[in-house]
Design a protein around this motif. Structure first.
Motif, PDB file in Angstrom:
ATOM      1  N   LEU A  95       0.811  -1.221   0.000  1.00  0.00           N
ATOM      2  CA  LEU A  95       0.000   0.000   0.000  1.00  0.00           C
ATOM      3  C   LEU A  95       0.843   1.269   0.000  1.00  0.00           C
ATOM      4  CD1 LEU A  95      -2.679  -1.173   2.595  1.00  0.00           C
ATOM      5  CD2 LEU A  95      -2.808  -1.279   0.099  1.00  0.00           C
ATOM      6  N   ALA A  96       2.116   1.137  -0.355  1.00  0.00           N
ATOM      7  CA  ALA A  96       3.007   2.298  -0.358  1.00  0.00           C
ATOM      8  C   ALA A  96       2.495   3.375  -1.303  1.00  0.00           C
ATOM      9  CB  ALA A  96       4.419   1.880  -0.756  1.00  0.00           C
ATOM     10  N   MET A  97       1.879   2.959  -2.399  1.00  0.00           N
ATOM     11  CA  MET A  97       1.320   3.905  -3.366  1.00  0.00           C
ATOM     12  C   MET A  97       0.264   3.171  -4.182  1.00  0.00           C
ATOM     13  SD  MET A  97       3.421   6.257  -6.067  1.00  0.00           S
ATOM     14  CE  MET A  97       2.620   7.193  -7.365  1.00  0.00           C
ATOM     15  N   LYS A  98      -0.855   3.856  -4.425  1.00  0.00           N
ATOM     16  CA  LYS A  98      -1.940   3.256  -5.193  1.00  0.00           C
ATOM     17  C   LYS A  98      -2.617   4.331  -6.043  1.00  0.00           C
ATOM     18  CE  LYS A  98      -2.085  -1.071  -3.575  1.00  0.00           C
ATOM     19  NZ  LYS A  98      -1.984  -2.276  -4.429  1.00  0.00           N
ATOM     20  N   ILE A  99      -3.290   3.909  -7.101  1.00  0.00           N
ATOM     21  CA  ILE A  99      -4.127   4.829  -7.864  1.00  0.00           C
ATOM     22  C   ILE A  99      -5.313   5.214  -6.986  1.00  0.00           C
ATOM     23  CG2 ILE A  99      -5.669   5.020  -9.864  1.00  0.00           C
ATOM     24  CD1 ILE A  99      -3.744   3.136 -11.340  1.00  0.00           C
ATOM     25  N   ALA A 100      -5.626   6.484  -6.954  1.00  0.00           N
ATOM     26  CA  ALA A 100      -6.704   6.963  -6.084  1.00  0.00           C
ATOM     27  C   ALA A 100      -8.062   6.525  -6.629  1.00  0.00           C
ATOM     28  CB  ALA A 100      -6.650   8.482  -5.973  1.00  0.00           C
ATOM     29  N   ASP A 101      -8.773   5.709  -5.848  1.00  0.00           N
ATOM     30  CA  ASP A 101     -10.137   5.316  -6.208  1.00  0.00           C
ATOM     31  C   ASP A 101     -10.893   4.981  -4.932  1.00  0.00           C
ATOM     32  OD1 ASP A 101      -9.478   2.661  -5.451  1.00  0.00           O
ATOM     33  OD2 ASP A 101      -8.910   2.122  -7.505  1.00  0.00           O
ATOM     34  N   SER A 102     -12.112   4.528  -5.070  1.00  0.00           N
ATOM     35  CA  SER A 102     -12.963   4.283  -3.902  1.00  0.00           C
ATOM     36  C   SER A 102     -12.430   3.175  -3.000  1.00  0.00           C
ATOM     37  CB  SER A 102     -14.383   3.929  -4.357  1.00  0.00           C
ATOM     38  OG  SER A 102     -14.375   2.755  -5.162  1.00  0.00           O
ATOM     39  N   THR A 103     -11.553   2.319  -3.514  1.00  0.00           N
ATOM     40  CA  THR A 103     -11.009   1.222  -2.699  1.00  0.00           C
ATOM     41  C   THR A 103      -9.728   1.601  -1.975  1.00  0.00           C
ATOM     42  OG1 THR A 103      -9.652   0.291  -4.495  1.00  0.00           O
ATOM     43  CG2 THR A 103     -11.954  -0.440  -4.355  1.00  0.00           C
ATOM     44  N   THR A 104      -9.089   2.679  -2.411  1.00  0.00           N
ATOM     45  CA  THR A 104      -7.793   3.039  -1.810  1.00  0.00           C
ATOM     46  C   THR A 104      -7.827   4.314  -0.983  1.00  0.00           C
ATOM     47  OG1 THR A 104      -7.151   4.241  -3.820  1.00  0.00           O
ATOM     48  CG2 THR A 104      -6.529   1.904  -3.684  1.00  0.00           C
TER      49      THR A 104
END
Length: 737
Positions: free
Chosen positions: A67-76
């Motif tokens: 989880l160091a970096m993720k695309i921003a969406d409703s799950t993250t």
């Protein structure tokens, strides 16, 4: 802001020498380098790894690495984007959604409200940051972050007044993802900066810290196991279950350290210091004894510890895939330590309580980034006796907040006697406060941590090392530790001593890149012509690549300017210094260098203006007053020269040259008694400094103070017994007596 940067219950029982009963010891001082050619093996991704390593991948999923970096969406996205508002120091920040996308409106670099789309999430707990896109391929991390423990917005720099356009603000370089964060938060990261235009084209193969971030590109590994070849060994991964303890720590250090990156791409070749230069134990990152102060990300703390020196590594405590501790509470420590340590007779606290946990005595910590409590991995025995003298932290009063260091120190003596176990911090503390013999002992004792030995050189040079002391530093140009070798070069470079050139030239071929680069900077700074030397030309190319890589840092532009100065490109150097100040308006290192350069060009008014700006921004930085004092003395303005020099020794009492020059100025202005007073105070701090003692002797002779002159001259002869001048003066003083 420090130097050049913008900156309950019962007494704790000390651990005695730890007895390891179950951890595998590994005492290798060095290890074989992994030869892994990333050019022939490609990155294949976690999904491919999962085909054979399902258990490991499942353990990794949901970890801080995952989880160091993720695309921003409703799950993250964890933060409240339901039209929430956060106000910090009159700056309003609004968080909201448009359809499935997340947005923020906040102050831009001009202080005006501007809307930005949230592109990425950064981290997960105890906080989550958010990243937006800027022009030129840059991405910036907001300083308003989400507290994922207390579920609220907060500001990472709540106590700092930040100008909208300064480097430390979210619009500035300190929050630039491409150069400050990306290398450690994604896999197969390539910064791809075009220095001439400031354009980024940063790429990664996986957005987070995935399998191959640690294990290296795995296409060769996968191909072998799909079609094994009889009697042929499988290609070795960069890191595997057989990696030795010290090698593992060095490999984790790539991201878990406070360091400077020196190569444009981490190619899984060589060792840690082929790609990075770790920060030594200097302020403001560390306390004077090496404890954490600013963020250090573990490595430099851990390599100070007995754990490290007894073969313990990260994987002995942490699950390497989930990153979680292998056991909870003191059970983890008892995997290696005797059960005696988990007793009230040892820790003097009720068993089973928070206060009885080993980590609360031996891994005290600090809060960084507003809410992130991180522990010091140097595994210290609390030393309130040191705190009494030097003001360093200790776990005792950090827990017993209503008690004093004096109370804690007395309680320690009452329970454990007066003897304290030998520790390098005793030498580092005394040495950094003027006792050179302690620094020399630390530097020359190979059993002490290399990072502490390197730090001793830093302090020794900064205190004005004698020719003999520099010679002792030079012996470590052949030290087994690349960190010590590098610091030995850098120390000699600081005093511009060209007599060691023949000893440093061979280090242009050192096996470690950061050492080779230090040798290059030494050669360049002294303007030694080695243009026909093939080793120099090869190492200089490495250095120039480093300068280009870091040209988006103020410090990078500073180094470019210094390089250009040595090449005689003065106007280009001035532009680079100005670019450094443009990148970070508070970067006073560039102002100081530029001020000196202007003075050398006889543009005195520009020089004075720059020094005065440094004083305005950093009123407690003593060196600026010192330099301004020297400048006014040179242009024959004794009133202002004495004024600034008097302030310099108050602001920075450990600047030996400030004391010395102030005394000389006082003597030149026939203020002998004031000069003597200044030198008396200086000699208390630097009792063996020959230059100060000689100035004191001259001042005493000029004042006809033969009694004290005799004492001073005697001390000089103790330091330099073969000095015929001192001997003659002493004989004359005997006759006078």
């Amino acid at each position: 802001m420090n130097s050049f940067f913008r900156k309950n219950v019962k007494i704790l029982l000390l651990l005695t020498v730890a007895t390891f009963v179950s951890c595998k010891k590994e005492n290798k001082d060095s290890y074989a380098k992994v030869s892994y050619d990333y050019t022939t093996s490609k990155f294949v991704g976690a999904e491919t790894c999962k085909e054979c390593h399902d258990t490991e991948v499942k353990s990794w999923e949901g970890s801080h690495h995952d989880l160091a970096m993720k695309i921003a969406d409703s799950t993250t996205v964890l933060g409240n984007f339901n039209n929430s508002v956060f106000i910090h120091k009159d700056v309003k920040t609004s968080f909201y959604k448009k359809g499935d996308e997340f947005f923020v409106t906040t102050a831009n670099k001009n202080g005006d409200p501007e809307e930005y789309k949230i592109v990425y999430t950064f981290g997960v707990t105890p906080l989550q940051q958010y990243i937006v896109a800027f022009p030129n391929g840059a991405f910036q991390c907001l300083l308003t972050a989400w507290d994922s423990v207390e579920n609220k917005w907060f500001h990472l720099q709540k106590d700092v007044n930040l100008a909208h356009d300064e480097w430390l603000n979210w619009t500035g370089g300190a929050s630039n993802w491409n150069t400050m964060c990306a290398d450690c938060h994604s896999t197969n990261l390539k910064k791809n900066l075009t220095s001439q235009t400031g354009q980024y084209n940063t790429t990664f193969s996986e957005i987070n810290v995935s399998c191959e971030a640690c294990h290296g590109p795995a296409s060769g590994h996968v191909a072998y196991y799909k079609n094994p070849i009889t009697d042929v060994s499988p290609p070795k991964l960069y890191m595997d279950s057989h990696t030795g303890s010290k090698e593992l720590v060095d490999k984790c250090a790539r991201c878990h350290s406070r360091r400077t990156q020196i190569t444009d791409y981490f190619d899984y070749q060589g060792e840690f210091m082929d790609h990075y230069i770790p920060r030594i134990l200097e302020a403001p990152t560390y306390e004077l004894d090496g404890q954490i102060k600013d963020e250090d990300y573990v490595y430099a703390s851990f390599v100070q510890s007995k754990m490290y020196h007894n073969g313990v590594s990260c994987k002995d405590c942490h699950n390497v895939h989930s990153l979680k501790l292998k056991k909870s509470g003191n059970a983890l420590c008892l995997d290696c330590h005797r059960s005696h340590y988990d007793s009230e007779e040892h820790h003097f606290h009720e068993r089973g309580t928070e206060q009885s946990l080993c980590i609360n005595c031996h891994m005290d910590g600090k809060i960084y980034m507003g809410n992130d409590y991180r522990r010091d991995h140097s595994f210290r025995i609390p030393r309130p006796d040191q705190s009494q003298i030097y003001g360093t932290p200790n776990a005792c009063v950090s827990c017993h907040k209503d008690k004093s260091n004096d109370w804690a120190a007395k309680a320690i003596v009452k329970n454990y006697g007066t003897e304290r176990e030998d520790h390098f911090s005793d030498y580092l503390l005394k040495g950094s406060n003027g006792d050179k013999t302690m620094l020399l002992t630390l530097m020359n004792t190979l059993s002490y941590p290399n990072i502490a030995r390197a730090t001793s050189m830093f302090h020794l040079i900064n205190q004005g090392a004698t020719k003999k002391e520099v010679g002792l530093i030079a012996r470590h140009l052949k030290d087994a530790s690349p960190l010590v070798r590098r610091e030995a070069i850098m120390s000699i470079q600081k005093i511009r001593d060209a007599s060691y050139v023949e000893q440093i030239i061979p280090l242009l071929d050192d096996s470690v890149r950061s050492v080779r680069m230090a040798a290059v900077t030494y050669i360049i700074s002294l303007k030694i012509n080695l243009n026909s030397n093939s080793s120099f030309k090869k190492a200089e190319k490495e250095y120039l690549k480093f300068l280009d890589l870091n040209s988006d840092f103020a410090s990078g532009q500073l180094q470019i300017a210094e390089y250009l100065q040595t090449k005689g490109e003065i106007e280009l150097a001035i532009k680079a210094y100005e670019k450094a100040i443009q990148i970070d308006s508070y970067y006073n290192t560039a102002r100081m260098n530029l001020a000196l350069l202007y003075y050398q060009k006889n543009e005195v008014s520009k020089s004075i203006e720059l020094y005065e700006k440094v004083i305005e921004l950093e009123p407690d930085f003593g060196y600026s007053y010192y330099m301004l004092g020297l400048l006014y003395n040179e242009i024959q303005n004794p009133k202002l020269a004495l004024k600034y020099m008097a302030t310099a020794i108050i602001k920075d009492p450990f600047n030996v040259n400030a004391h010395y020059n102030y005394a000389l100025m006082l003597q030149a202005n026939k203020k002998e008694q004031q000069a003597i007073s200044v030198l008396i105070n200086a000699v208390v701090t630097f009792p063996t400094n020959e230059k100060l003692l000689y100035a004191k002797l001259i001042a005493e002779l000029n004042a006809n103070d033969t009694k004290n002159a005799f004492v001073t001259c005697s001390k000089l002869l103790e330091i330099s017994s073969q000095n015929e001048t001192y001997r003659q003066i002493l004989e004359q003083l005997k006759f006078t007596e």
